[in-house]
Design an enzyme around this catalytic site. Structure first.
Site, PDB file in Angstrom:
ATOM      1  N   THR A   1      -1.238  -1.002  -9.507  1.00  0.00           N
ATOM      2  CA  THR A   1       0.035  -0.369  -9.136  1.00  0.00           C
ATOM      3  C   THR A   1       0.650  -1.095  -7.943  1.00  0.00           C
ATOM      4  O   THR A   1       1.875  -1.233  -7.842  1.00  0.00           O
ATOM      5  CB  THR A   1      -0.205   1.120  -8.788  1.00  0.00           C
TER       6      THR A   1
ATOM      7  N   ASP B   1       1.609   2.763 -16.512  1.00  0.00           N
ATOM      8  CA  ASP B   1       0.203   2.828 -16.134  1.00  0.00           C
ATOM      9  C   ASP B   1      -0.592   3.351 -17.339  1.00  0.00           C
ATOM     10  O   ASP B   1      -0.023   4.052 -18.186  1.00  0.00           O
ATOM     11  CB  ASP B   1       0.067   3.791 -14.942  1.00  0.00           C
TER      12      ASP B   1
HETATM   13  P1  ADP Z   1      -4.748   0.709  -9.236  1.00  0.00           P
HETATM   14  O1  ADP Z   1      -3.320   0.836  -9.670  1.00  0.00           O
HETATM   15  O2  ADP Z   1      -5.402  -0.549  -9.707  1.00  0.00           O
HETATM   16  O3  ADP Z   1      -5.569   1.927  -9.571  1.00  0.00           O
HETATM   17  P2  ADP Z   1      -3.626   0.742  -6.550  1.00  0.00           P
HETATM   18  O4  ADP Z   1      -2.655  -0.382  -6.649  1.00  0.00           O
HETATM   19  O5  ADP Z   1      -3.065   2.131  -6.607  1.00  0.00           O
HETATM   20  O6  ADP Z   1      -4.787   0.582  -7.630  1.00  0.00           O
HETATM   21  O7  ADP Z   1      -4.451   0.527  -5.187  1.00  0.00           O
HETATM   22  C1  ADP Z   1      -4.913   1.610  -4.397  1.00  0.00           C
HETATM   23  C2  ADP Z   1      -4.633   1.356  -2.940  1.00  0.00           C
HETATM   24  O8  ADP Z   1      -5.459   0.281  -2.492  1.00  0.00           O
HETATM   25  C3  ADP Z   1      -3.212   0.897  -2.615  1.00  0.00           C
HETATM   26  O9  ADP Z   1      -2.384   1.967  -2.272  1.00  0.00           O
HETATM   27  C4  ADP Z   1      -3.362   0.014  -1.404  1.00  0.00           C
HETATM   28  O10 ADP Z   1      -3.358   0.766  -0.205  1.00  0.00           O
HETATM   29  C5  ADP Z   1      -4.737  -0.553  -1.587  1.00  0.00           C
HETATM   30  N1  ADP Z   1      -4.697  -1.912  -2.146  1.00  0.00           N
HETATM   31  C6  ADP Z   1      -4.934  -2.262  -3.425  1.00  0.00           C
HETATM   32  N2  ADP Z   1      -4.888  -3.587  -3.568  1.00  0.00           N
HETATM   33  C7  ADP Z   1      -4.596  -4.112  -2.351  1.00  0.00           C
HETATM   34  C8  ADP Z   1      -4.441  -5.445  -1.850  1.00  0.00           C
HETATM   35  N3  ADP Z   1      -4.587  -6.503  -2.647  1.00  0.00           N
HETATM   36  N4  ADP Z   1      -4.134  -5.603  -0.548  1.00  0.00           N
HETATM   37  C9  ADP Z   1      -4.028  -4.521   0.268  1.00  0.00           C
HETATM   38  N5  ADP Z   1      -4.180  -3.250  -0.142  1.00  0.00           N
HETATM   39  C10 ADP Z   1      -4.473  -3.029  -1.429  1.00  0.00           C
END
Ligand code: ADP
Length: 346
Positions: free
Chosen positions: A67, A111
């Protein structure tokens, strides 16, 4: 006690915390360097060629930044973002407003795209390929199909299970990016940056203590940081030192290897109930009273990566490392004894 964020989908509070801590631009994204570089090239090209970004599919376990990348890209391009998810799109009509609202060059993020029904998938194909949709009006003999032209938008899909996506759907994404677990170094950096955003004083040692126990996952790192911050405010002077971080995580039931209660339960079940395996994930899930998807999408990827379990053709098997962790002697389950692989005798 903090609820563990990987066990179920994020709660509203966790979503808000994620949103507050999420990087806004590609250069603020930490780790995943190769992915970020390819996306930067795609963004530069889209800007220079005045074309919409190619459709992108992100896959990987929950909390690794799918995300985050999807929200960073429209910021980079100065365009709008619409967000929905596979389970929310039960029929083509649910998707239509998103498609008709899409502006030129804007981004539609879906998503859990593997949970979109086949009928919606088929409806989206011409939208992705030719920026049009075919809508059937009326019923029976009076039914007619009209073709609606859409603005040229970009679809970004995210999935924890790319294997469940149909071949035609996967092929329509021009970029496929797989997100990997993060190094301790990168997680420690994320924790320090986010402590700054939360205006919390945190030592470098503490950032490593938390990072080592975050299952390679930024979302979990955020949750650990949040808990340590509350713990420090209540039990210390508000500053997160390594000792404070250690005490906070011990109290939350996170072990020194960073595994949480769910991981331990998985390994205990595999070793105690199934004698170390091999056993199918369905049987494990039934015994643990959890959905199979939760185990295979959220619990197992990290246990596999850290080699606590292996996935064999006959099912899951606990490795000697898992026995060591749960403090039991390795039983019959030496991998060789199980004859899972044709290991020649020395
Ligand atoms: P997914 O969609 O894969 O479940 P998210 O994008 O919602 O994961 O990530 C969760 C949280 O982790 C984000 O809100 C952010 O704070 C942190 N995060 C994820 N990836 C990164 C990154 N590459 N650098 C910094 N923070 C990150």
């Amino acid at each position: 006690m903090p609820r563990d964020p990987i066990v179920t989908s994020p709660t509203v509070d966790e979503r808000q915390r994620d949103a507050a801590l999420r990087p806004r631009l590609l250069r603020e994204v930490i780790g995943q360097r190769e992915v970020a570089r390819r996306l930067q090239i795609a963004v530069n090209a889209a800007r220079k060629l005045r074309e919409p970004l190619a459709h992108i599919l992100f896959d990987g376990p929950p909390g690794l930044g799918k995300t985050t990348f999807a929200t960073v890209l429209p910021n980079e391009l100065g365009t709008s973002l619409q967000i929905t998810s596979g389970p929310a799109l039960s029929k083509p009509a649910d998707l239509l407003p998103f498609l008709t609202n899409a502006e030129e060059g804007s981004i539609l993020f879906i998503d859990e795209i593997h949970r979109m029904p086949r009928a919606v998938e088929e409806f989206i194909y011409p939208a992705m390929e030719d920026f049009r949709v075919d809508i059937v009006l009326g019923e029976g003999v009076n039914a007619r199909t009209i073709s609606l032209t859409l603005k040229r938008f970009t679809l970004i899909g995210a999935t924890t299970r790319s294997g469940l996506l149909s071949g035609p759907m996967r092929d329509r994404f021009k970029m496929h990016e797989h997100l990997e677990f993060y190094s301790v170094e990168d997680l420690a950096t994320i924790i320090r940056v986010n402590a700054g955003k939360l205006q919390t004083d945190l030592t470098e040692d503490a950032s490593y203590e938390l990072a080592q126990r975050s299952r390679g996952t930024p979302r979990i790192a955020n949750a650990r940081l949040w808990w340590a911050r509350n713990f420090a405010a209540s039990e210390a002077d508000g500053r997160i030192t390594a000792d404070v971080a250690r005490a906070a995580l011990d109290m939350a039931g996170v072990d020194r290897a960073g595994l949480d209660k769910q991981d331990r339960r998985y390994l205990d079940t595999l070793i105690d109930v199934f004698d170390g395996g091999p056993t199918g994930v369905e049987a494990l899930a039934a015994t643990m009273n959890l959905p199979t998807d939760t185990l295979s999408d959220e619990v197992e990827p990290y246990l596999l990566r850290e080699q606590y379990i292996i996935r064999s053709p006959r099912g899951r098997v606990a490795t000697p490392r898992a026995y060591e962790l749960v403090g039991k002697p390795v039983k019959k389950t030496s991998l060789r004894d199980l004859n899972l692989f044709d290991v020649p005798d020395e």
